[in-house]
Design a protein around this motif. Structure first.
Motif, short mmCIF file in Angstrom:
data_model
loop_
_atom_site.label_atom_id
_atom_site.label_comp_id
_atom_site.label_asym_id
_atom_site.label_seq_id
_atom_site.Cartn_x
_atom_site.Cartn_y
_atom_site.Cartn_z
N ILE A 64 53.96 38.89 48.33
CA ILE A 64 54.50 38.28 46.88
C ILE A 64 55.83 38.54 46.71
CG2 ILE A 64 53.82 38.08 44.73
CD1 ILE A 64 50.89 38.63 45.58
N ILE A 65 56.24 39.85 46.96
CA ILE A 65 57.49 40.43 46.44
C ILE A 65 58.61 39.87 47.52
CG2 ILE A 65 59.11 42.27 46.55
CD1 ILE A 65 56.54 44.09 45.57
N GLU A 66 58.27 39.89 48.69
CA GLU A 66 59.33 39.08 49.75
C GLU A 66 59.50 37.76 49.61
OE1 GLU A 66 61.16 40.73 51.75
OE2 GLU A 66 60.38 42.81 51.17
N THR A 67 58.33 37.18 49.13
CA THR A 67 58.41 35.39 49.14
C THR A 67 59.42 35.36 47.70
OG1 THR A 67 56.41 35.13 50.07
CG2 THR A 67 57.08 33.49 48.54
N LEU B 267 45.74 44.88 50.15
CA LEU B 267 46.13 44.90 48.95
C LEU B 267 47.78 45.13 48.89
CD1 LEU B 267 46.18 44.53 45.82
CD2 LEU B 267 45.73 46.80 45.63
N TYR B 268 48.10 46.12 49.50
CA TYR B 268 49.35 46.54 49.92
C TYR B 268 50.40 45.35 50.49
CZ TYR B 268 53.71 48.82 51.67
OH TYR B 268 54.86 49.23 52.09
N SER B 269 49.61 44.71 51.50
CA SER B 269 50.30 43.70 52.46
C SER B 269 50.52 42.62 51.36
CB SER B 269 49.40 43.51 53.82
OG SER B 269 49.80 42.34 54.51
N ASP B 270 49.52 42.23 50.80
CA ASP B 270 49.61 40.97 49.82
C ASP B 270 50.60 41.17 48.89
OD1 ASP B 270 47.68 39.84 51.34
OD2 ASP B 270 45.96 40.27 49.66
N LYS C 224 35.02 56.35 42.37
CA LYS C 224 34.93 54.85 42.20
C LYS C 224 36.30 54.18 42.03
CE LYS C 224 29.97 54.96 40.72
NZ LYS C 224 29.24 54.56 39.95
N SER C 225 37.24 54.67 41.49
CA SER C 225 38.46 54.02 40.94
C SER C 225 39.18 53.90 42.09
CB SER C 225 39.13 54.84 40.04
OG SER C 225 39.55 56.20 40.49
N SER C 226 39.19 54.56 43.37
CA SER C 226 39.82 54.26 44.68
C SER C 226 39.41 53.30 45.66
CB SER C 226 40.15 55.90 45.26
OG SER C 226 38.69 56.31 45.97
N LEU C 227 40.26 52.78 46.23
CA LEU C 227 39.74 51.64 47.18
C LEU C 227 39.67 52.25 48.75
CD1 LEU C 227 42.23 48.76 46.33
CD2 LEU C 227 39.64 48.75 45.82
N PRO C 228 38.64 51.82 49.28
CA PRO C 228 38.67 52.14 50.91
C PRO C 228 40.20 51.90 51.51
CG PRO C 228 36.94 50.79 50.27
CD PRO C 228 37.80 50.64 49.10
N GLU C 229 40.43 52.63 52.36
CA GLU C 229 41.83 52.46 53.18
C GLU C 229 42.10 51.15 53.54
OE1 GLU C 229 45.48 54.06 53.89
OE2 GLU C 229 43.75 55.21 53.06
N GLN C 230 41.06 50.35 54.03
CA GLN C 230 41.49 49.22 54.48
C GLN C 230 41.60 48.30 53.53
OE1 GLN C 230 38.31 47.22 57.15
NE2 GLN C 230 39.44 45.64 57.51
N GLN C 231 40.78 48.05 52.26
CA GLN C 231 41.38 47.27 51.45
C GLN C 231 42.60 47.64 50.76
OE1 GLN C 231 37.28 47.73 48.91
NE2 GLN C 231 38.02 45.91 48.10
N LEU C 232 42.92 48.81 50.64
CA LEU C 232 44.30 49.31 49.93
C LEU C 232 45.27 48.86 51.04
CD1 LEU C 232 45.90 50.78 47.87
CD2 LEU C 232 45.43 52.74 49.29
N ASP C 233 45.25 48.84 52.24
CA ASP C 233 46.16 48.15 53.12
C ASP C 233 46.33 46.74 53.16
OD1 ASP C 233 46.53 50.76 54.31
OD2 ASP C 233 45.39 50.24 56.34
#
Length: 87
Positions: free
Chosen positions: A23-26, A16-19, A5-14
């Protein structure tokens, strides 16, 4: 098989990673622009102050190399090559 339950589905993780990357690049981009702006202000104020010292009430400043060399000799050891005679 039981899903953790603590892991996110791959698409959600992708997503989140993109977001997070965005944020970091901005933030990095804003930091660079801010530093560049501050650098421009520093050089403008330095130029104005040196101009005032050189002009001393005369209609035109002489921009004596002596003053620049003397300042550079004292500033460069403390602040680095960006404050040498050429800069």
């Amino acid at each position: 098989m039981k899903q953790d339950k603590s892991s996110l589905p791959e698409q959600q993780l992708d997503t989140l990673y993109s977001d997070v990357r965005q944020i970091i690049e901005t933030a990095r981009s804003k930091a660079v622009r801010s530093v560049d702006f501050c650098r421009v202000q520093i050089y403008w104020h330095l130029g104005r102050r040196i101009f005032e010292e050189e002009q001393q009430g005369k209609e035109r400043a002489d921009y004596g190399l002596y003053l620049i060399k003397t300042l550079a000799k004292r500033l460069e050891p403390e602040y680095g090559s960006g404050f040498g005679v050429r800069q």
